[in-house]
Design a protein around this motif. Sequence first.
Motif, PDB file in Angstrom:
ATOM      1  N   ARG A  96      10.369  -9.860  18.751  1.00 46.93           N
ATOM      2  CA  ARG A  96      10.246  -8.999  19.854  1.00 46.93           C
ATOM      3  C   ARG A  96       9.473  -7.897  19.607  1.00 46.93           C
ATOM      4  O   ARG A  96      10.459  -6.326  19.318  1.00 46.93           O
ATOM      5  CB  ARG A  96      11.328  -8.869  21.216  1.00 46.93           C
ATOM      6  N   GLU A 144      16.709  -2.402  29.236  1.00 52.68           N
ATOM      7  CA  GLU A 144      16.882  -3.783  29.683  1.00 52.68           C
ATOM      8  C   GLU A 144      16.308  -4.828  28.565  1.00 52.68           C
ATOM      9  O   GLU A 144      18.241  -6.080  27.808  1.00 52.68           O
ATOM     10  CB  GLU A 144      16.750  -4.934  30.853  1.00 52.68           C
ATOM     11  N   ASP A 145      15.775  -4.733  27.972  1.00 50.91           N
ATOM     12  CA  ASP A 145      15.189  -5.586  26.944  1.00 50.91           C
ATOM     13  C   ASP A 145      15.994  -5.660  25.183  1.00 50.91           C
ATOM     14  O   ASP A 145      16.262  -6.056  24.433  1.00 50.91           O
ATOM     15  CB  ASP A 145      13.421  -5.601  26.705  1.00 50.91           C
ATOM     16  N   GLU A 162      18.871  -4.002  25.444  1.00 47.20           N
ATOM     17  CA  GLU A 162      20.467  -4.776  25.691  1.00 47.20           C
ATOM     18  C   GLU A 162      20.537  -6.127  25.571  1.00 47.20           C
ATOM     19  O   GLU A 162      21.117  -6.016  24.642  1.00 47.20           O
ATOM     20  CB  GLU A 162      20.340  -4.336  26.765  1.00 47.20           C
ATOM     21  N   ASP A 163      19.768  -6.618  25.877  1.00 37.37           N
ATOM     22  CA  ASP A 163      19.241  -7.786  25.635  1.00 37.37           C
ATOM     23  C   ASP A 163      19.470  -8.090  24.422  1.00 37.37           C
ATOM     24  O   ASP A 163      20.322  -9.557  23.622  1.00 37.37           O
ATOM     25  CB  ASP A 163      18.318  -8.412  26.235  1.00 37.37           C
ATOM     26  N   GLU A 164      18.654  -8.201  23.242  1.00 37.25           N
ATOM     27  CA  GLU A 164      18.860  -7.955  22.288  1.00 37.25           C
ATOM     28  C   GLU A 164      19.595  -7.395  21.185  1.00 37.25           C
ATOM     29  O   GLU A 164      20.589  -8.397  20.316  1.00 37.25           O
ATOM     30  CB  GLU A 164      17.305  -7.683  21.842  1.00 37.25           C
ATOM     31  N   TYR A 165      20.598  -6.375  21.830  1.00 33.74           N
ATOM     32  CA  TYR A 165      21.492  -5.898  21.142  1.00 33.74           C
ATOM     33  C   TYR A 165      22.792  -7.165  21.315  1.00 33.74           C
ATOM     34  O   TYR A 165      23.703  -7.433  20.334  1.00 33.74           O
ATOM     35  CB  TYR A 165      21.621  -4.732  21.502  1.00 33.74           C
ATOM     36  N   ARG A 166      22.576  -8.034  22.364  1.00 31.00           N
ATOM     37  CA  ARG A 166      23.981  -8.387  22.472  1.00 31.00           C
ATOM     38  C   ARG A 166      23.525  -9.973  21.748  1.00 31.00           C
ATOM     39  O   ARG A 166      24.537 -10.630  21.914  1.00 31.00           O
ATOM     40  CB  ARG A 166      23.644  -9.038  24.301  1.00 31.00           C
ATOM     41  N   VAL A 167      22.310  -9.996  22.400  1.00 32.26           N
ATOM     42  CA  VAL A 167      21.941 -11.107  20.612  1.00 32.26           C
ATOM     43  C   VAL A 167      22.332 -11.085  19.595  1.00 32.26           C
ATOM     44  O   VAL A 167      23.130 -12.095  19.486  1.00 32.26           O
ATOM     45  CB  VAL A 167      20.086 -11.512  21.189  1.00 32.26           C
ATOM     46  N   SER A 181      25.661 -11.863  19.640  1.00 34.61           N
ATOM     47  CA  SER A 181      26.199 -13.147  19.743  1.00 34.61           C
ATOM     48  C   SER A 181      26.265 -13.409  18.434  1.00 34.61           C
ATOM     49  O   SER A 181      27.430 -14.506  18.623  1.00 34.61           O
ATOM     50  CB  SER A 181      25.866 -13.733  20.141  1.00 34.61           C
ATOM     51  N   GLU A 184      30.984  -5.542  24.902  1.00 31.64           N
ATOM     52  CA  GLU A 184      30.332  -5.962  25.070  1.00 31.64           C
ATOM     53  C   GLU A 184      29.397  -5.027  26.050  1.00 31.64           C
ATOM     54  O   GLU A 184      30.497  -4.534  27.092  1.00 31.64           O
ATOM     55  CB  GLU A 184      30.322  -7.208  25.788  1.00 31.64           C
ATOM     56  N   PRO A 233      25.946  -6.132  31.932  1.00 34.49           N
ATOM     57  CA  PRO A 233      25.004  -5.714  32.987  1.00 34.49           C
ATOM     58  C   PRO A 233      25.184  -5.246  34.466  1.00 34.49           C
ATOM     59  O   PRO A 233      26.378  -6.479  34.595  1.00 34.49           O
ATOM     60  CB  PRO A 233      23.276  -6.896  32.668  1.00 34.49           C
TER      61      PRO A 233
END
Length: 98
Positions: free
Chosen positions: A31, A38-39, A41-46, A49, A57, A60
């Motif tokens: 990406r 938001e994206d 944060e999502d990539e950091y969350r991935v 994991s 964590e 959201p």
Amino acid sequence: PFRTKAKTSNEVLSMQGMNIGTLMAWGTGTRPGPLSLEDGEDEYRVALSRLTGEQYELLPLANMEGMTPQQLAALFTIRHVHRTSVNQTKVLGIYYIL
């Protein structure tokens, strides 16, 4: 006050130069940036994991309808977990930051 004595996965990512701001600016291999908050944060969350150990964590917001921008900016929920695999976590604490 909720600082753990063990090195967290967040610190490991930070030592590698990875944080939400960096992900927003540069994106990832799959990406390209710039990314929205938001994206990012999502990539950091991935990325978190994929690592095991203690982690913090950023959760959201569940229900954003009807909230003003000031309300959205003032509320954060952090979950302190111990992750043993991609799908297995044990919650150690939940912190609400206003």
